[in-house]
Write an enzyme that holds these catalytic residues in place. Structure first.
Site, PDB file in Angstrom:
ATOM      1  CG  HIS A  18      -0.388   0.435   2.498  1.00 52.19           C
ATOM      2  ND1 HIS A  18      -1.121   0.969   3.524  1.00 52.19           N
ATOM      3  CD2 HIS A  18       0.883   0.397   2.964  1.00 52.19           C
ATOM      4  CE1 HIS A  18      -0.345   1.236   4.550  1.00 52.19           C
ATOM      5  NE2 HIS A  18       0.871   0.903   4.244  1.00 52.19           N
ATOM      6  CB  CYS A  37       2.785   4.243   5.508  1.00 50.96           C
ATOM      7  SG  CYS A  37       2.932   2.734   6.485  1.00 50.96           S
ATOM      8  CG  HIS A  43       5.455   0.395   2.430  1.00 54.22           C
ATOM      9  ND1 HIS A  43       4.829   1.543   2.042  1.00 54.22           N
ATOM     10  CD2 HIS A  43       4.843   0.011   3.569  1.00 54.22           C
ATOM     11  CE1 HIS A  43       3.887   1.842   2.925  1.00 54.22           C
ATOM     12  NE2 HIS A  43       3.874   0.923   3.855  1.00 54.22           N
ATOM     13  CG  HIS A  45       2.466  -3.025   6.370  1.00 56.01           C
ATOM     14  ND1 HIS A  45       3.374  -2.576   7.300  1.00 56.01           N
ATOM     15  CD2 HIS A  45       2.074  -1.919   5.678  1.00 56.01           C
ATOM     16  CE1 HIS A  45       3.503  -1.269   7.197  1.00 56.01           C
ATOM     17  NE2 HIS A  45       2.734  -0.836   6.207  1.00 56.01           N
ATOM     18  CG  ASP A  83      -2.101 -13.412   0.476  1.00 48.83           C
ATOM     19  OD1 ASP A  83      -1.307 -12.739   1.158  1.00 48.83           O
ATOM     20  OD2 ASP A  83      -1.892 -14.596   0.160  1.00 48.83           O
ATOM     21  CG  HIS A  84       1.234 -12.418  -2.238  1.00 51.23           C
ATOM     22  ND1 HIS A  84       0.766 -13.131  -1.146  1.00 51.23           N
ATOM     23  CD2 HIS A  84       2.564 -12.586  -2.245  1.00 51.23           C
ATOM     24  CE1 HIS A  84       1.781 -13.701  -0.539  1.00 51.23           C
ATOM     25  NE2 HIS A  84       2.891 -13.391  -1.177  1.00 51.23           N
ATOM     26  CD  GLU A 131       0.018  -0.667   8.957  1.00 49.94           C
ATOM     27  OE1 GLU A 131      -0.506  -0.196   7.944  1.00 49.94           O
ATOM     28  OE2 GLU A 131       0.505   0.028   9.854  1.00 49.94           O
TER      29      GLU A 131
HETATM   30 NI    NI Z   1       2.548   1.001   5.467  1.00 47.26          NI
END
Ligand code: NI
Length: 141
Positions: A18, A37, A43, A45, A83-84, A131
């Site tokens: 995200h 972020c 990047h 998580h 996911d992914h 997170e």
């Molecule tokens: Ni982040």
């Protein structure tokens, strides 16, 4: 007689990318508000999702609901979509939303509560998302 409500929780995990940013902010302002972020090149998580569902105990099974069934509903409607994936660009229920964990919790609550509406007396009680090691978000509807 008052109905005894029991709360059951299923844990699932997903990895997703995200970026937290506003178009109307400069990169500097985004960095100031959203920290790391806000990285323009994305990047990811490793998220942990805890879904707590409440309902009466079915006298026939002793269950609030079958956790395998709950798990497959979460997988189909939430995990498979996240996911992914890139939360900003690829996740239908996050379209137009800032890709924060808070907004993710709200949207997941709505999606799952809708899916569970066909189960008698069952509803989502809480969506909890971890997170990072130290950051948790909870939404109770
Ligand atoms: Ni982040």
């Amino acid at each position: 007689m008052t109905e005894k409500l029991v709360y059951i929780t299923r844990r699932e995990r997903f990895n997703a990318a995200h970026r937290l940013f506003r178009e109307d902010f400069s990169d500097e302002k985004n960095l100031e508000v959203f920290g790391k972020c806000s990285n323009p090149l994305w990047h990811g998580h490793n998220y942990t999702l805890l879904v707590t569902v409440k309902g009466p105990v079915d006298p026939e099974t002793g269950f609030v609901m079958n956790l395998k069934v709950l798990s497959s509903i979460i997988k189909e409607h939430v995990i498979d979509k996240l996911d992914h994936r890139n939360i900003n660009l690829e996740v239908d229920f996050m379209e137009g939303k800032l890709a924060s964990t808070e907004n993710l919790a709200i949207q997941i609550f709505e999606v799952l509560n809708k899916e569970l509406s066909s189960f008698n007396g069952i509803s989502v009680h809480c969506i909890k998302i971890q997170e990072t090691e130290n950051n948790f978000v909870e939404y109770f509807g």
